[in-house]
Enzyme design. Structure first.
Site, PDB file in Angstrom:
ATOM      1  N   GLN A   1      -6.702  -4.569  10.630  1.00 29.76           N
ATOM      2  CA  GLN A   1      -5.470  -4.040  11.332  1.00 29.76           C
ATOM      3  C   GLN A   1      -6.048  -2.964  12.092  1.00 29.76           C
ATOM      4  O   GLN A   1      -5.247  -2.285  12.766  1.00 29.76           O
ATOM      5  CB  GLN A   1      -4.419  -3.532  10.548  1.00 29.76           C
ATOM      6  CG  GLN A   1      -3.857  -4.868   9.799  1.00 29.76           C
ATOM      7  CD  GLN A   1      -2.659  -4.354   8.927  1.00 29.76           C
ATOM      8  OE1 GLN A   1      -1.759  -3.946   9.187  1.00 29.76           O
ATOM      9  NE2 GLN A   1      -2.845  -4.732   7.253  1.00 29.76           N
TER      10      GLN A   1
ATOM     11  N   ARG B   1       3.691  -9.288  10.292  1.00 30.20           N
ATOM     12  CA  ARG B   1       5.003  -8.222  10.230  1.00 30.20           C
ATOM     13  C   ARG B   1       6.206  -9.176   9.848  1.00 30.20           C
ATOM     14  O   ARG B   1       7.132  -8.572   9.406  1.00 30.20           O
ATOM     15  CB  ARG B   1       5.383  -7.828  11.467  1.00 30.20           C
ATOM     16  CG  ARG B   1       4.320  -6.808  12.203  1.00 30.20           C
ATOM     17  CD  ARG B   1       3.757  -5.798  11.533  1.00 30.20           C
ATOM     18  NE  ARG B   1       2.646  -5.922  10.908  1.00 30.20           N
ATOM     19  CZ  ARG B   1       2.051  -5.353   9.738  1.00 30.20           C
ATOM     20  NH1 ARG B   1       2.676  -4.511   9.237  1.00 30.20           N
ATOM     21  NH2 ARG B   1       1.032  -5.698   9.198  1.00 30.20           N
TER      22      ARG B   1
ATOM     23  N   LYS C   1       0.688  -1.186   0.100  1.00 33.70           N
ATOM     24  CA  LYS C   1       0.082  -0.029  -0.072  1.00 33.70           C
ATOM     25  C   LYS C   1       0.903   1.193   0.045  1.00 33.70           C
ATOM     26  O   LYS C   1       0.598   2.402  -0.542  1.00 33.70           O
ATOM     27  CB  LYS C   1      -0.990   0.143   1.099  1.00 33.70           C
ATOM     28  CG  LYS C   1      -0.314   0.191   2.423  1.00 33.70           C
ATOM     29  CD  LYS C   1      -1.135   0.388   3.594  1.00 33.70           C
ATOM     30  CE  LYS C   1       0.010   0.636   4.687  1.00 33.70           C
ATOM     31  NZ  LYS C   1      -0.461   0.826   5.934  1.00 33.70           N
ATOM     32  N   THR C   2       1.964   1.271   0.518  1.00 27.54           N
ATOM     33  CA  THR C   2       2.731   2.353   0.728  1.00 27.54           C
ATOM     34  C   THR C   2       3.265   2.746  -0.631  1.00 27.54           C
ATOM     35  O   THR C   2       3.462   3.867  -1.095  1.00 27.54           O
ATOM     36  CB  THR C   2       4.026   2.362   1.585  1.00 27.54           C
ATOM     37  OG1 THR C   2       3.401   1.856   2.917  1.00 27.54           O
ATOM     38  CG2 THR C   2       4.882   3.625   1.566  1.00 27.54           C
TER      39      THR C   2
ATOM     40  N   ASP D   1      -3.618   7.476   5.078  1.00 25.21           N
ATOM     41  CA  ASP D   1      -3.209   6.245   5.433  1.00 25.21           C
ATOM     42  C   ASP D   1      -3.565   5.577   6.662  1.00 25.21           C
ATOM     43  O   ASP D   1      -4.093   6.415   7.496  1.00 25.21           O
ATOM     44  CB  ASP D   1      -1.666   6.075   5.479  1.00 25.21           C
ATOM     45  CG  ASP D   1      -0.817   4.860   5.423  1.00 25.21           C
ATOM     46  OD1 ASP D   1      -2.027   3.930   4.914  1.00 25.21           O
ATOM     47  OD2 ASP D   1       0.370   4.671   5.530  1.00 25.21           O
ATOM     48  N   GLU D   2      -3.662   4.439   6.859  1.00 25.07           N
ATOM     49  CA  GLU D   2      -4.390   3.705   8.278  1.00 25.07           C
ATOM     50  C   GLU D   2      -5.767   4.338   8.542  1.00 25.07           C
ATOM     51  O   GLU D   2      -6.006   4.761   9.800  1.00 25.07           O
ATOM     52  CB  GLU D   2      -3.059   4.093   9.396  1.00 25.07           C
ATOM     53  CG  GLU D   2      -1.845   3.652   9.246  1.00 25.07           C
ATOM     54  CD  GLU D   2      -1.542   2.210   9.118  1.00 25.07           C
ATOM     55  OE1 GLU D   2      -2.609   1.481   9.177  1.00 25.07           O
ATOM     56  OE2 GLU D   2      -0.580   1.787   9.179  1.00 25.07           O
TER      57      GLU D   2
END
Length: 846
Positions: free
Chosen positions: A321, A684, A75-76, A263-264
């Site tokens: 998340q 992660r 996504k980044t 983001d997030e």
DNA sequence: GGCAACCTGATTTTT
DNA sequence: TCAGGTTGCC
């Protein structure tokens, strides 16, 4: 709060602001809005190598886009390419882009990556956290809100101190109010954009609890305002208020930012959501006309109806998340995005580029137990990879030893320390881990936790700076009033505070009137001297005449100069240096380290002000001080781990009561959120994942028995290779296990059957049979602490035989390092090769 | 006002 | 376990 609407004159600073890029002024160049831009470079390097969904997310144009991005789905990459694409196709100027991330580190990384894609033309974008962006806006527009532009930002500790005083003064503790409870409640209200007045309107005046809370809330609000201070939640809330109360101010930002990227998004709360809504509102025709009249550039931005349409909004998130509900994050922001923004485009990214299929299968299996979620399955084209490794320790120290042993094995296999991380649920869990890390001489770093800036001596030094930057800040003044000791006690402090109150002046002004308080000459002198010192320091910051003429800070002292003058002249540093308390030596070094940091700041940010420095310090996040270059293993909480990735990940403390944490049990949605936390941890890992727990764990000095986390059972059997399963750990010992646990109920019994992973699968119990017997238990705890042990200059050299309390006998193969950091490399007869810090390892020479 | 000895109560995650 | 608060003495 000022009722006067802001003048457009004042707003002009927005255009003339030196940190606004040249591109900003060119906004009146021919329109390059969504409709106009050509996609001449749609197969450019910016979409090359992207999968179809990623490509779509980069190229889509429209008012609203939701990118549902599973963990590790790039996504980044999509976000940075989207920004670069907007700029490269000339659909947007860099200055028209506002990108919001969760941490400063993420912001810095995003900026770097966009810059790498575009080169210089990337400057002028706003890429920052919600909090930083809001501070930037608020400092500019402070006047509208009746705030000083040098307002202080209170962190949670500051907030707590203020509330503690208020609760004491109002005798609210007798009604069960604690600083923590009041803080939580106030924070919650602010996240919902409920201010004191709104709360007062709906408060039940028959409920004494509620009346008291209202009094606390009101007094808290009053004090922050008097001190020209804002707490974390205010930063968002006040910005929303600013935009709503002053539409013309809002219009300036609405017009400026044409593309908002968040983001997030799953972790945004209501206040943040409202801020996004405000920023994406269209600018009404009347305001457009007025802006135009005042020379604010609007040409090229208006549509057929003369309005400036709302900015386009891109949000990226993953509801699986969402781990910040406790902080007010509202999962509905993302789950109802399509309803909020009708016509929104949704792109789903499910292909994972990070982890092995085994890790992803475990993650998928766990998260599928959360009902009420959109089904989403991560997959990879990269193959199964290795099995997940499981381990059950007898104690937290056993568990830590397992972690360290595996880390060493990975290291020998060529994995760098910086590619490994250990996660845990609560900060308290670091203790056992750290002890073993230190003892084994494995370089590690605790990310977050007790931060540098939270140390008392650093807060003291910072309070001096704050008192200089914002003379209204009573909290800072009271902190330094008697630090270092000047003989100004609580009685005097109260007298000054009361004098200020009665005469309606600030605490600082009251200090100037110390002579009128009828205090002794010594005390009066001390107060005046402190006031003088602060005044002097403030003078250092005034630019010279030449600087003033040029509108720059030229001639003004640097932050480091001011800090050094303050800590030296106040006696803070000398007192610490001359103290006989050995800990004060470290404290003095910390203060010196702070001075060094301000020097770095001055060098890296030429022309930046004291307030800039204070802002930066206030807004650092735990993850921000992660240093990628350091060759150390990273230890951090699961929350801090969000957004990061490592070759090898250790998830520790997977026990009931810890994960899920007992505190979450009573909260609605608690266990589901804890499961997401586990999911975040699992995802992660790139190649290796280790899951571990301890059968017993010391808490409040008591040893308590633990059960394996329920989430472990949600992972299919075949995926985990248990080096020691929970069943094995108990079966070892009828009597022994029981004695170990101290309390009756064994674990195997509680588990029911012996089957599956919980059953016995013998292997690798050697180590425990040697050292673990009931009698040795208490001794073990002491030995392991290691704090008392000091082998000093135990002379060891290659060839020596030694005995280790846990590993038995072995032969030294090599000695490296110097002084207290001397390390013995030992080949143990049964436990294999280990590295030990000689000074503290529980060893003896044979 | 300063300091040492004692007592108590708390412990989730964080911008 | 330990940090923080309170008490009591100089």
């Amino acid at each position: 709060m000022s009722d006067a609407p802001p003048t457009l004159e004042g707003d002009m600073t927005l255009i003339l602001d030196p940190d606004d890029p040249a591109g900003w002024r060119e906004a009146d160049a021919p329109a390059r809005t969504a409709a106009g831009g050509g996609h001449e470079s749609s197969d450019s390097h910016l979409v090359a190598g992207l999968n179809p969904q990623q490509k779509e997310a980069v190229e889509y144009r429209g008012p609203a886009l939701l990118i549902v991005a599973g963990a590790g789905s790039g996504k980044t990459r999509v976000l940075t390419h989207r920004i670069a694409h907007l700029i490269e196709t000339r659909e947007a100027w860099p200055s028209q882009i506002l990108a919001i991330t969760f941490t400063n580190k993420a912001a810095a990384e995003m900026r770097e990556r966009v810059q790498a894609l575009l080169g210089d033309s990337a400057s002028g974008m706003w890429i920052s956290t919600f909090h930083s962006a809001c501070v930037r806006i608020l400092r500019r527009e402070a006047e509208s809100l009746g705030l000083s532009s040098t307002f202080t930002i209170y962190d949670s500790a500051d907030t707590r101190t203020v509330l503690k005083r208020i609760i004491k003064e109002l005798d609210a503790d007798t009604m069960g109010f604690t600083p923590a409870s009041a803080q939580a409640k106030i924070s919650k209200l602010k996240n919902e954009l409920t201010d004191v007045e709104a709360y007062a309107r709906n408060a039940n005046t028959n409920d004494p609890q509620e009346v008291m809370f209202l009094a606390i809330f009101r007094e808290y609000t009053r004090r922050l305002r008097a001190a020209s201070a804002l707490d974390f939640d205010d930063l968002i809330g006040e910005t929303v208020y600013l935009f709503r109360a002053f539409p013309k101010v809002a219009a300036l930002y609405q017009r400026r930012f044409r593309h908002l990227l968040v983001d997030e998004y799953q972790d945004t709360n209501h206040a943040q959501y409202s801020l996004i809504r405000e920023l994406t509102l269209p600018v009404a025709r009347e305001i457009v006309d007025e802006l135009d009249e005042h020379g604010v550039l609007v040409r090229g931005l208006t549509d057929a109806s003369g309005q400036i349409p709302g900015a386009s909004l891109t949000v990226v998130g993953d509801s699986d998340q969402s781990i910040y509900a406790f902080r007010g994050a509202d999962i509905r922001n993302i789950s109802e995005f399509e309803r909020d923004f009708p016509g929104a485009k949704v792109v789903l990214l499910e292909q994972n580029y990070r982890s092995t299929q085994n890790i992803l299968s475990a993650a998928n299996a766990v998260i599928s137990n959360n009902f009420d979620r959109k089904d989403k399955k991560l997959w990879t084209a990269d193959g199964d990879g290795e099995q997940i490794t499981g381990y059950t320790g007898y104690t937290a120290h056993d568990e830590a030893q397992f972690v360290v042993d595996e880390i060493e094995a990975l290291r020998r296999a060529g994995v760098d320390y910086r590619e490994m991380a250990v996660f845990y649920r609560t900060n308290a869990q670091t203790r056992a881990l750290e002890e073993i890390f230190v003892r084994s001489a494995v370089p590690y770093r605790v990310v977050g936790g007790t931060k540098f800036y939270e140390r008392a001596e650093i807060k003291d030094a910072m309070a001096y700076l704050i008192a200089v930057a914002n003379p209204l800040d009573e909290l800072a003044l009271r902190r330094i009033l008697n630090t270092p000791k000047r003989g100004i006690g609580p009685a005097t402090e109260t007298a000054i505070a009361q004098f200020a109150e009665q005469n309606d002046i600030s605490f600082r002004q009251a200090m100037r009137s110390a002579g009128e308080l009828g205090l002794g000459p010594k005390v009066t002198g001390a107060i005046t001297a402190l006031a003088d010192l602060l005044d002097e320091a403030a003078l250092m910051l005034v630019p010279s005449q030449a600087g003033l003429d040029a509108g720059t800070n030229e001639g003004a002292a640097k932050v480091s100069d001011v800090l050094l003058a303050l800590v030296e002249k106040s006696g803070l540093l000398t007192t610490l240096r001359n103290s006989r308390d050995p800990q004060d030596e470290t404290r003095a070094e910390n203060v010196e380290e702070l001075v060094a940091q301000t020097r770095d700041f001055d060098r890296e940010n030429p022309g930046a002000s004291l307030v800039d420095f204070l802002t930066q310090v206030s807004l650092v996040a735990a993850a921000d001080d992660l240093d990628d270059a350091s060759g150390t293993v990273s230890l951090m909480t699961l929350h801090t781990a969000k957004g990061l990735e490592y070759h090898a990940v250790f998830l520790t403390g997977l026990e009931e009561g810890l994960l899920p944490h007992q505190m979450s049990a009573s909260e609605p949605g608690g266990p589901a959120e804890e499961r997401r936390l586990f999911y975040v941890g699992i995802t992660r890992a790139r190649k290796r994942l280790y899951l571990s727990l301890a059968m017993s764990r010391a808490q409040f000095g008591e040893v308590s028995v633990a059960l394996p986390s329920r989430y472990l059972q949600e992972i299919p059997d075949g995926l985990i290779d248990w080096k020691q399963s929970p069943g094995m750990a108990t079966s070892r010992g009828g009597t022994q296990g029981r004695a170990l646990n101290g309390r009756g109920a064994g674990y195997g019994g509680a588990r029911g059957s012996d089957g599956g992973v919980w059953g016995t699968r013998g292997r690798d119990l050697e180590r425990f049979s040697v050292t673990k017997n009931a009698g040795a238990k208490t001794e073990w705890a002491n030995r392991v602490t290691g704090a008392v042990r000091d082998n000093g200059d135990l002379a060891l050299e290659a060839g020596d035989r030694i005995r280790h309390t846990d590993f038995g006998e072995g032969r030294v193969t090599q000695v490296t390092g110097e002084g207290t950091k001397k390390i013995a490399h030992v080949n143990f007869d049964t436990a294999g090769a280990k590295k030990l810090l000689i000074k503290i390892a529980p060893i003896e020479k044979l």
